[in-house]
Write a protein that holds these residues in place. Structure first.
Motif, short mmCIF file in Angstrom:
data_model
loop_
_atom_site.label_atom_id
_atom_site.label_comp_id
_atom_site.label_asym_id
_atom_site.label_seq_id
_atom_site.Cartn_x
_atom_site.Cartn_y
_atom_site.Cartn_z
N ARG A 373 26.63 30.21 35.89
CA ARG A 373 27.99 30.68 35.71
C ARG A 373 28.30 31.03 37.21
NH1 ARG A 373 27.20 33.25 31.57
NH2 ARG A 373 27.18 35.26 32.25
N GLU A 377 31.33 29.02 39.48
CA GLU A 377 32.49 29.85 39.67
C GLU A 377 32.60 30.12 41.31
OE1 GLU A 377 35.98 31.60 39.10
OE2 GLU A 377 34.67 30.76 37.51
N ARG A 461 36.31 39.32 43.58
CA ARG A 461 37.60 38.79 43.06
C ARG A 461 37.64 38.33 41.81
NH1 ARG A 461 42.66 37.40 45.53
NH2 ARG A 461 43.92 36.76 43.55
N CYS A 462 36.38 37.61 41.72
CA CYS A 462 36.30 37.03 40.10
C CYS A 462 36.17 38.39 38.96
CB CYS A 462 34.97 36.21 40.15
SG CYS A 462 34.48 35.61 38.26
N LEU A 463 35.54 39.34 39.45
CA LEU A 463 35.34 40.66 38.72
C LEU A 463 36.80 41.16 38.18
CD1 LEU A 463 32.08 42.37 40.01
CD2 LEU A 463 32.51 41.05 37.68
N ASP A 465 39.65 39.06 38.54
CA ASP A 465 40.53 38.42 37.85
C ASP A 465 39.86 38.22 36.32
OD1 ASP A 465 42.09 38.08 39.98
OD2 ASP A 465 41.06 36.26 40.47
N GLN A 466 38.33 38.23 36.10
CA GLN A 466 37.99 38.08 34.86
C GLN A 466 36.98 39.44 34.66
OE1 GLN A 466 36.11 34.11 34.22
NE2 GLN A 466 36.91 33.52 36.44
N PRO A 467 37.52 40.47 34.02
CA PRO A 467 36.88 41.81 33.96
C PRO A 467 35.56 41.50 33.16
CG PRO A 467 39.25 42.18 33.73
CD PRO A 467 38.90 40.68 33.72
N GLY A 468 35.61 40.53 31.82
CA GLY A 468 34.49 40.38 31.31
C GLY A 468 33.46 39.52 31.81
N PHE A 469 33.42 38.92 32.84
CA PHE A 469 32.83 37.87 33.34
C PHE A 469 31.09 38.00 33.42
CE2 PHE A 469 30.48 35.50 36.79
CZ PHE A 469 30.84 34.09 36.68
N THR A 471 29.67 40.33 31.42
CA THR A 471 29.27 41.00 30.19
C THR A 471 28.31 40.09 29.44
OG1 THR A 471 31.37 41.93 29.85
CG2 THR A 471 30.00 42.03 28.02
#
Length: 486
Positions: A373, A377, A461-463, A465-469, A471
């Motif tokens: 993942r 990304e 930045r990914c965290l 934009d995608q808080p549950g990335f 999880t």
């Protein structure tokens, strides 16, 4: 056609004008050096040189003065039998100085030889010892300064006082003296030059402040050289026609003798000069000299460069990689007998490759999914994951993970620091980002640092934009209230 000696007709005539032009072009310092040479050979105890705008004066107190008048005007006439420790050769020096003048006087014991517009003639005098040579010619300031600079390099024989323009010349500070150095030299036998090898003493001196190191012949400067010291050979040196340079092969041999004899005592700075590389390129050094060079010039734990990937691994294991591939091949081959290559060092530290593929099963599934993942990304590339176990003799050589750029494969050492059951462990995340940054290159250079920083920035930045990335990659114990604890 006139008859020469031995009843044979003479074949040649000397063009006096050509002879004068040839010597007039020589530097003033080299001409006066010939007079010092003669005075030292004749055992003078005091030599005085005065360089003025319109006159050059050289006076000595040699016991006998000029032995024969012809030595002042018959070209190539000189002593027929002289040993290698005699400075003069070919009977040219005095004649060259006179020829380079507008007019001249050679005042010696009981008589003065005069060279002027009327020709050559002799008149009596009352001198009892030595010779006074007066050369009348106009010289420029720069010409005289260059001459004084050269002449003040002279290393007078022990007990001899040399005075140039009113200032005594002091010998430089001695560094070392080497005995029985086998070097080529020149001897005169029945007027014929013969080249032979002979053991001689070689004296080394520290250059005075502002001086360029020179090669010397029996105390007289011959030419500047790239060794760190003044080197004074105590016998004749095979020289070029103008006596202002030694043969290249001779200088290389001399440098090799000095390096072989002195390497263990020399400093790092002295051994780092280009002259050492030149010696290594032309001669095979003994083990003691070679070991001294390696120990003082190369860094501790030095290994020879092989290529970017292996070099980088050697650095990770504590080696200092030195790239000597620009050195002459023969020099490099000698160093290779003492200095380990980067690949040999890595193999020695890590031991022979003994990787065993491991299949950790379900406990590594979260880690595999996280790597895939993150790779998609952050890099836009599909990356596989492989697990292995590597046994090494030296714990410092253990690898946590490797990135195979050809196969786009992240290889994880199950004996390393990667937490298979906790992919979100900070150290594990750092290792993953580190290896993904190797997608564009193996080395840990500034380019690698930039790539790693870029990946870390994208991850942050990914965290956002995608808080549950992250999880799905957390183990069940780490999931609290639907959030991921990092």
């Amino acid at each position: 056609m006139s008859q020469g000696r031995g009843g044979r007709s003479e074949w040649f005539e000397l063009s006096e004008e050509g002879w004068r032009r040839s010597n007039r072009a020589r530097p003033l310092g080299q001409l006066v050096r010939e007079a010092l040479q003669n005075a030292f050979d004749q055992r003078a105890r005091r030599v005085k040189v005065r360089l003025a705008e319109d006159e050059v004066r050289i006076e000595d107190d040699a016991p006998t003065g000029l032995a024969r008048d012809e030595f002042a005007f018959t070209v190539f006439l000189g002593e027929k039998d002289t040993p290698p420790t005699w400075r003069g050769r070919k009977g040219r020096g005095l004649k060259e100085m006179i020829a380079a003048s507008d007019h001249a006087e050679v005042e010696t014991v009981g008589r003065t030889l005069v060279f002027d517009s009327a020709g050559r003639h002799v008149k009596p005098n009352t001198r009892q010892v030595g010779t006074c040579l007066r050369l009348f010619r106009r010289t420029g300031v720069r010409e005289r300064e260059a001459a004084v600079q050269l002449l003040r390099l002279t290393i007078p024989p022990p007990g001899v006082e040399l005075v140039i323009n009113g200032r005594a010349v002091r010998p430089p500070r001695a560094k070392d003296s080497l005995q029985d150095c086998l070097l080529e030299t020149v001897e005169l036998h029945h007027g014929v030059e013969r080249y032979t090898e002979r053991a001689a003493r070689v004296d080394l001196y520290h250059p005075r402040p502002g001086e360029t190191p020179h090669l010397f012949e029996l105390g007289l400067p011959v030419e500047a050289h790239h060794l760190p010291w003044h080197v004074d050979v105590q016998q004749r040196i095979p020289l070029a026609a103008e006596r202002d340079a030694a043969r290249d092969a001779y200088k290389r041999t001399l440098a090799a003798i000095l390096l072989e004899s002195m390497a263990p005592e020399l400093t790092r700075q002295e051994l780092s000069g280009a002259w050492v590389t030149e010696v290594l390129a032309h001669f095979s050094l003994g083990p003691e000299a070679l070991e001294a060079y390696v120990a003082k010039v190369l860094p501790a734990r030095a290994v020879l460069s092989v290529g970017p990937r292996v070099d980088d691994r050697a650095r990770q294991l504590g080696a200092k990689v030195v790239d000597l591939r620009g050195m002459p091949l023969s020099a490099l081959e000698q160093l290779e007998t003492l200095v380990e290559s980067a690949d040999a060092y890595v193999e020695r530290m890590e031991g022979p490759p003994r990787d065993v593929l491991v299949h950790p099963g379900a406990r590594a599934q979260h880690l595999v999914e996280l790597v895939r993942r993150l790779s998609r990304e952050l890099t836009g590339r599909e990356v596989g994951v492989e697990f292995f176990e590597r046994k090494v003799r030296d714990p410092s050589a253990r690898v946590d993970a490797e990135y195979d750029r050809e196969r786009h494969l992240l290889r994880v050492n199950v004996r390393g620091q990667v937490r298979l059951d906790d992919p979100l462990d900070p150290e594990t995340l750092g290792i993953i980002l580190h290896e993904l940054a190797h997608e564009a290159g193996d080395e840990h250079d500034f380019g690698f640092i930039h790539r790693l920083e870029t990946l870390a920035g994208r991850a942050m930045r990914c965290l956002v934009d995608q808080p549950g990335f992250l999880t799905p990659s957390a183990s069940p114990k780490k999931r609290v209230g639907g959030s991921t604890r990092l």
